[in-house]
Design an enzyme around this catalytic site. Structure first.
Site, PDB file in Angstrom:
ATOM      1  N   GLY A 288     -54.806 108.136 -37.232  1.00 26.52           N
ATOM      2  CA  GLY A 288     -54.116 107.070 -37.098  1.00 26.52           C
ATOM      3  C   GLY A 288     -52.821 107.317 -37.409  1.00 26.52           C
TER       4      GLY A 288
ATOM      5  N   GLY B  54     -50.407 104.605 -37.213  1.00 28.26           N
ATOM      6  CA  GLY B  54     -49.917 103.539 -37.656  1.00 28.26           C
ATOM      7  C   GLY B  54     -48.802 103.596 -38.830  1.00 28.26           C
ATOM      8  N   PHE B  55     -48.196 102.557 -39.593  1.00 30.69           N
ATOM      9  CA  PHE B  55     -47.493 102.527 -40.535  1.00 30.69           C
ATOM     10  C   PHE B  55     -47.781 103.857 -41.502  1.00 30.69           C
ATOM     11  CE2 PHE B  55     -46.557  98.193 -39.059  1.00 30.69           C
ATOM     12  CZ  PHE B  55     -45.302  98.551 -38.598  1.00 30.69           C
ATOM     13  N   GLY B  56     -49.072 103.766 -42.007  1.00 30.28           N
ATOM     14  CA  GLY B  56     -49.307 104.844 -43.213  1.00 30.28           C
ATOM     15  C   GLY B  56     -49.569 106.043 -42.656  1.00 30.28           C
TER      16      GLY B  56
ATOM     17  N   GLU C 197     -46.278  82.819 -36.200  1.00 31.15           N
ATOM     18  CA  GLU C 197     -45.112  83.190 -35.318  1.00 31.15           C
ATOM     19  C   GLU C 197     -45.551  83.176 -33.847  1.00 31.15           C
ATOM     20  OE1 GLU C 197     -45.277  87.222 -36.960  1.00 31.15           O
ATOM     21  OE2 GLU C 197     -43.456  86.519 -38.361  1.00 31.15           O
TER      22      GLU C 197
ATOM     23  N   ASP D  81     -54.865  99.241 -43.874  1.00 32.93           N
ATOM     24  CA  ASP D  81     -56.183  98.473 -43.586  1.00 32.93           C
ATOM     25  C   ASP D  81     -57.313  99.254 -43.612  1.00 32.93           C
ATOM     26  OD1 ASP D  81     -54.218  96.494 -43.488  1.00 32.93           O
ATOM     27  OD2 ASP D  81     -54.091  96.405 -41.386  1.00 32.93           O
TER      28      ASP D  81
ATOM     29  N   ALA E 236     -47.745  96.085 -43.630  1.00 32.69           N
ATOM     30  CA  ALA E 236     -47.219  97.594 -43.612  1.00 32.69           C
ATOM     31  C   ALA E 236     -46.824  98.148 -44.954  1.00 32.69           C
ATOM     32  CB  ALA E 236     -45.984  97.528 -42.661  1.00 32.69           C
TER      33      ALA E 236
END
Lengths: 421, 421
Positions: free
Chosen positions: B16, B18-20, B176, B309, B324
């Site tokens: 992954g 993503g942010f991590g 949002e 997550d 995040a």
């Protein structure tokens, strides 16, 4: 019941929101008519920069502009998102995927699609680049083949096939695509893929005749070949594509046939009119373009006009070039003639004025030609940038586009290296 | 044969980007290890701004950054474009759509997907917004429904259904999205569609509990409701979605059931871990997140770490929020612990530090909360912009994003109103 305009004013229907269609609508915006633009896309596409989307320079929405955004202040211009599918000229009706629309005057400006000249195998396996979708599918493909190559561990032949890129067609699109791909690979992907040897990359530009950019004078044509070769593009003139099965392309040069293994064949070798044009029943040329009179009226259909790549308009014994200025200029005369027709006045004759031609060969390099004036290199590239930015719709997009071109020029940055699904 | 790293250094595989995952790879880039990042996409997605793509504010490539671009100078970081499909922890192998990869240490950072809580009808007909594709499909849909409405001539009910937009979920994403859609419709589309009456538009934000933005203090929550109502968003609290068949949504408020005809239901009501996580065989929570130790090691699998997550990490009796910063911070401890393990040192304990939370409600309006500090309005919005721009990957993208935000704020400009196919 066919859809009609609400008022009593003459109803002009424009098929296609390309350069010709949008120009015509803009000119009709302050006239005493109702206008309906019909297009299957909700955006006007700036086709000359498709090659920059396919090579990760620009974003998709920088070369596609919402049609409705042009006409926010023009109540008499309506947009109808649908595909034109046929004509009923006796009843003054155009058929679309969302129902019939009746017109008083019709402008056919549906533009061009890719011409494979009957080669089914090439049509099935190669990448065209006439639509936004096609250019993003090509972008996806270029990145995916390099990702695949980086996963290949032992099969050197497959790796080489994945890194062999063929561009077919030596017109502006093919030349621009070849230059942009070379820079994508050698300036950008080279840094991305630690485990690939970029000496395995093979970029070829295939042209059936003996010339690149045939509209240019010889010195500029030769310069174009030199610049491309300097960018490690193998330019092959007098070479025809005979077949491509998705794995091997068959080339013919004189008597010699050659098979080359490649996963990427980009087809920029020809265009023809959108097939719907031929369903009108008027006379068409070999490329499916409807034959128009000197007034841009379709021969035998005085209330139907055709412009741009939908029309075969002869001047000096040749059809007009398939470029945006030819569509713009024809739109101007067409709008005048529709207003003449409404007022019962005589039709004017369209005279195309050649504005010259230009093509980029890479960041910082272009060729440009008009009449006796010719130019090349950085100056021509800056002129090319200026012309294209001024033609782009929307002052805001212009800013981001200039910004990205400058970043690409100085740092080789390509922000849009995204495989979207 | 599973794919291995070439050298003799420990091999860390990160699932992954993503942010991590990206944070962990960056921290490992100067360490004496080989790293392989596995992701099915070739880009890191900045998920907090997906709502801006779905509402035509930003381009897709402004919130997606090529993974390889982060690591052009890091020879020890490799990217493998593939989807993780399973695990063989006994042999230290992770299975992917393009073959097996062996690891010495594994970081599971596959992120979240949409949770429909078992409601099949909602899953089938509503629009989620967790991926780039989903956000562009939603963008397409929002524009297409308005185009359809403008083509409808007599059926008032259908027209109304096409102009009714439901957003489900009162967390930051739902809030949002609701604010951004209101501005898209009333500031921009209002000018686009001459023949639509924008009084027919109905935007509803549906929340099952009695609160929007539950992590915020009461004053900010109330302010959020007020601001949204000022933007003509009908905020419905204590209202549950029971069913949506693509034409009618069934809502339940207390004992009262209500059916509303709508073509647009946007689902932002819940997330769960990617399903592959559960195939590891470790203990998972109700949202499919794997239970991790205080060290971020998966319970029972000391050479496998899970963050963001994908992980259920308990602190103060609750799992970490799905944001995040939680992934970033866990990545830091995880990298330290992998280096400890390599050196035979003891594992550290992860302590999450709450950095606060924020949400925009529209251009120029946001809420922000940390500890006792709270803020709202223009100041909070500017802070929100600053935080998000700084977190965005790439200084070049930052420029175009700021430019577009400013243009949207002052002129309501949304450049990306494109239905792409």
């Amino acid at each position: 019941m066919p859809r009609k305009n609400q008022g009593t004013r003459p109803h002009v229907v424009i098929l296609g929101a390309g350069f010709g269609g949008i120009k015509a609508a803009k000119l009709l915006a302050d006239k005493d008519v109702d206008v309906t633009i019909v297009d299957k896309h909700n955006y006007h596409l700036f086709q000359p920069l498709l090659y920059q989307v396919s090579t990760s320079i620009l974003s998709e929405d920088e070369i596609s502009y919402p049609i409705r955004a042009f006409f926010q202040k023009n109540e008499n211009i309506d947009f109808f998102m649908a595909e034109a599918t046929g004509f009923d000229p006796a009843n003054k009706i155009v058929k679309t995927s969302h129902g019939d629309i009746s017109y008083d005057y019709l402008i056919i400006a549906t533009g061009a699609t890719t011409n494979y000249f009957g080669m089914k195998s090439v049509e099935e396996h190669s990448y065209p680049m006439k639509t936004l979708r096609e250019s993003t599918l090509l972008r996806n493909h270029l990145i995916r083949t390099f990702e695949r190559a980086s996963r290949v561990e032992n099969d050197k032949d497959l790796k080489k096939a994945l890194m062999t890129i063929m561009i077919v067609g030596g017109g502006p699109t093919g030349v621009e695509e070849a230059g942009a791909i070379s820079e994508l690979v050698y300036k950008c992907m080279k840094k991305d893929y630690h485990n690939l040897n970029m000496n395995d990359v093979d970029i070829k530009l295939i042209e059936a005749t003996d010339k690149l950019l045939p509209m240019m004078p010889e010195a500029l044509r030769n310069n174009t070949v030199d610049v491309l070769r300097g960018k490690k593009v193998d330019v092959r003139l007098n070479t025809q594509v005979r077949d491509y099965d998705g794995e091997y392309i068959t080339l013919k040069c004189g008597e010699k046939e050659e098979k080359i293994r490649t996963r990427t064949v980009i087809w920029a070798a020809g265009v023809k009119a959108q097939p719907v044009v031929a369903t009108l029943g008027a006379e068409v040329d070999r490329a499916g373009r409807v034959i128009v009179e000197k007034t841009t009226q379709v021969k035998g259909f005085p209330d139907i006009y055709a412009i741009g790549d939908s029309a075969h308009f002869e001047q000096d014994g040749r059809p007009l070039p398939t470029i945006a200025p030819a569509a713009y200029e024809a739109a101007e005369t067409t709008v005048k003639n529709i207003m003449h027709a409404i007022k019962g006045e005589e039709q004017e004759t369209f005279v195309y004025k050649d504005l010259g031609s230009m093509a980029t060969i890479g960041a910082g390099d272009a060729v440009m030609f008009k009449g006796v004036m010719k130019s090349k290199g950085l100056f021509a590239w800056i002129a090319w940038m200026a012309v294209h930015v001024l033609r782009l719709a929307g002052p805001l997009t212009n800013c981001t586009v200039i910004f990205k071109w400058v970043m690409n020029y100085f740092f080789g940055v390509r922000m849009a290296r995204i495989v979207r699904d």
